[in-house]
Design a protein around this motif. Sequence first.
Motif, PDB file in Angstrom:
ATOM      1  N   LEU A 142       0.807  -1.217   0.000  1.00 17.09           N
ATOM      2  CA  LEU A 142       0.000   0.000   0.000  1.00 17.09           C
ATOM      3  C   LEU A 142       0.836   1.261   0.000  1.00 17.09           C
ATOM      4  O   LEU A 142       2.015   1.248   0.320  1.00 17.09           O
TER       5      LEU A 142
ATOM      6  N   ILE B  88      -0.072   5.797   0.382  1.00 15.68           N
ATOM      7  CA  ILE B  88      -1.001   6.917   0.434  1.00 15.68           C
ATOM      8  C   ILE B  88      -0.547   7.929  -0.601  1.00 15.68           C
ATOM      9  O   ILE B  88       0.627   8.281  -0.656  1.00 15.68           O
TER      10      ILE B  88
ATOM     11  N   LEU C 108      -5.791   5.768  -0.744  1.00 16.68           N
ATOM     12  CA  LEU C 108      -4.966   4.675  -0.277  1.00 16.68           C
ATOM     13  C   LEU C 108      -4.895   3.692  -1.434  1.00 16.68           C
ATOM     14  O   LEU C 108      -5.896   3.062  -1.777  1.00 16.68           O
TER      15      LEU C 108
ATOM     16  N   THR D 186      -3.780   0.257  -2.996  1.00 21.67           N
ATOM     17  CA  THR D 186      -3.390  -1.066  -2.520  1.00 21.67           C
ATOM     18  C   THR D 186      -3.208  -2.022  -3.691  1.00 21.67           C
ATOM     19  O   THR D 186      -3.853  -1.884  -4.737  1.00 21.67           O
TER      20      THR D 186
ATOM     21  N   ASP E 204      -8.256   0.996  -4.942  1.00 19.40           N
ATOM     22  CA  ASP E 204      -8.034   2.285  -4.295  1.00 19.40           C
ATOM     23  C   ASP E 204      -9.172   2.556  -3.314  1.00 19.40           C
ATOM     24  O   ASP E 204     -10.322   2.178  -3.553  1.00 19.40           O
TER      25      ASP E 204
ATOM     26  N   ALA F 175      -5.473   9.932   6.766  1.00 16.88           N
ATOM     27  CA  ALA F 175      -4.097   9.744   6.304  1.00 16.88           C
ATOM     28  C   ALA F 175      -3.106  10.061   7.415  1.00 16.88           C
ATOM     29  O   ALA F 175      -2.118   9.342   7.602  1.00 16.88           O
TER      30      ALA F 175
END
Length: 148
Positions: free
Chosen positions: A51, A53, A62, A64, A114, A122
Amino acid sequence: MGFFNKIDTVFKSSESFKLMERTALDLKIEADITAYGIQKFAVSAYGDLYLKIAELGGFIILETIILSDTNLKSKKGARLSFLKEEQTVTFESDEYIIESDFSKTVKKAITKIDYNISVEDAEVFAEKKYDAVRFEINGKELLFSVVN
């Protein structure tokens, strides 16, 4: 629900996921993913979770990637929960339609998903350390252990 009931539920719901057979090629795949700035965050016997940010068009997301032997598909989206003791932070996927890209060459499925998150999420996410991550799709769940 007791601890053993939770564990039984996780194992039972993981039955539709294939155990990931780890090979030397996985190290190359991991290096390729890491080269794009996405770090391995968690692992399980069924796959690896990467992952990052990022900001996209003024929104915090985010990003992934799930690398596994299971080809994932959904028209209902997915949920990702970060767990620490009694605390849980949950994010819903920003798209409902999810489909893995399966590579016959490496025999792995790569699933990119996402999740929209707030600036506050965050910041909290960057500061807190989590013990586990629960990925839910199509009523099934997969529990990952966070890599320290």
